[in-house]
Enzyme design. Structure first.
Site, PDB file in Angstrom:
ATOM      1  N   HIS A 116     -71.237 -40.164 -38.868  1.00 16.29           N
ATOM      2  CA  HIS A 116     -71.730 -40.664 -37.587  1.00 16.29           C
ATOM      3  C   HIS A 116     -71.223 -42.066 -37.283  1.00 16.29           C
ATOM      4  CE1 HIS A 116     -73.988 -40.006 -34.068  1.00 16.29           C
ATOM      5  NE2 HIS A 116     -75.009 -39.366 -34.597  1.00 16.29           N
ATOM      6  N   SER A 117     -70.760 -42.796 -38.279  1.00 21.53           N
ATOM      7  CA  SER A 117     -70.215 -44.127 -38.023  1.00 21.53           C
ATOM      8  C   SER A 117     -68.883 -44.063 -37.292  1.00 21.53           C
ATOM      9  CB  SER A 117     -70.040 -44.892 -39.346  1.00 21.53           C
ATOM     10  OG  SER A 117     -69.160 -44.202 -40.213  1.00 21.53           O
TER      11      SER A 117
END
Length: 275
Positions: free
Chosen positions: A157-158
Site C-alpha cells: 500500500h505504500s
C-alpha cells in the site's frame, strides 16, 4: 515489515548494484505509515481470464509495460544518511517477483475454487521481502468456476492508494477487439444539457436542504469517528471478537461476487434514504 538500519540499507543497496546517492523521491507520510515496524498493509488484486493464461511473455510484459508505469515499482524504501525514508531506484530481477503455484492436477473447478481461496489466504499473510521492490504477481493456471485462469497482483500500500494502483493495473490491459483503442468502461451518465437561468435558480434553492443535510452528516460522522477512535469501543460482533491478540491470528480470505446492477440498486437505495 521493518525497514532496517542504515548499515542494512547500505548492504541491500550494494547487493543490488544501485548508485548510493540516487534517490528518486521521498516517501510520503502515508507510505511510511503503511510500511513500518508496527504496520504493513498490502493490496491484493485478482484478475480473471476467460482463456488459459500463457506465462511465457510475463517477464517481457512486466519489463516493457508494468515497470515504466510507476518508478516505485522498481524502487526500494530505504533511509538516507539523515534517517529520512526515500525511494531508491534498483535493478529489478523480475524472475524473483513472478510466482506460479502448483495445484493438484485434474480437479474440478469447484475444487480449484478452494485451492485459490486458500492460496489467497496464504499470500495475504506473507510479508513482502524488504530487499526488493514491494510487489509480486502470482499466475494461477488452473480453471475455477469463474475463470480459466487468474492473475494476482500483490502490491504494498505504500506504493500508492487503491485508486492509483487500480489505474496502473488497468493501464496494462488492452481491448480484445481492438488493442489500439484505449480501454473504456460503460458510462451511466447522460449527456449534459444546458438548463435555463430560471431552472438553475430553482435547482439551487431546491438543493439547499440537501446541502445542509450533507453538512450535518459530515460533522456528525466526523465527531462520531473521533469518539470511536478515542473513547468508545466497537460492539462485539461476528466481525469483531474483542479478544486480545486477534491481529496476530491467522486469517482466511473470503470472496463474494456482486453484479454492477446490484451495487447500483443498493447505491440508489442508500441515496434515497439519506434524502
Amino acid at each position: 515489515m521493518n525497514i532496517g538500519s542504515e548499515a542494512q540499507n547500505r548492504n541491500m543497496v550494494n547487493e543490488l548494484n544501485v548508485d548510493e546517492g540516487e534517490y528518486s523521491e521521498p516517501v510520503s507520510p502515508t507510505g511510511q505509515y503503511f510500511n513500518s515496524s508496527e504496520l504493513s498493509i498490502c493490496v491484493l488484486a485478482v484478475l480473471d481470464s476467460d482463456i488459459p493464461i500463457d506465462d511465457s511473455p510475463a517477464l517481457a510484459l512486466l519489463k516493457d509495460v508494468f515497470l515504466p508505469i510507476n518508478p516505485r515499482f522498481s524502487s526500494l524504501m530505504v533511509k538516507d544518511e539523515n534517517g529520512v525514508k526515500q525511494w531508491k531506484k534498483v535493478e529489478v530481477k523480475l524472475e524473483d517477483h513472478v510466482n506460479i503455484p502448483n495445484f493438484p492436477p485434474g480437479l474440478s473447478p469447484e475444487s480449484y475454487d478452494n485451492h485459490l481461496s486458500n492460496y489467497l489466504s496464504k499470500i495475504a499473510m506473507e510479508q513482502l521481502p524488504h530487499n526488493r521492490p514491494l510487489w509480486n504477481i502470482h499466475i494461477i493456471k488452473y480453471p475455477t468456476s469463474n475463470a480459466a485462469g487468474n492473475l494476482i497482483f500483490k502490491l504494498h500500500h505504500s506504493l500508492g492508494d487503491g485508486f492509483s494502483l487500480m489505474g496502473a493495473l488497468l493501464s496494462c490491459l488492452q481491448r480484445a477487439d481492438n488493442p489500439s483503442v484505449p480501454l473504456t468502461f460503460p458510462s451511466l451518465t447522460s449527456a449534459p444539457t444546458t438548463p435555463s437561468l430560471s431552472l438553475k435558480t430553482n435547482c439551487i434553492f431546491k438543493n439547499i436542504p440537501n446541502v445542509l443535510w450533507s453538512a450535518f452528516n459530515t460533522v456528525s460522522d466526523f465527531g462520531w469517528s473521533l469518539l470511536k477512535s478515542s473513547y468508545v469501543e466497537d460492539d462485539i460482533s461476528l466481525i469483531r471478537s474483542g479478544g486480545p491478540g486477534v491481529e496476530f491470528k491467522p486469517i482466511v480470505v473470503s470472496t463474494m461476487t456482486f453484479s454492477l446492477d446490484h451495487i447500483k440498486t443498493n447505491q440508489d437505495q442508500a441515496w434515497s434514504d439519506n434524502k
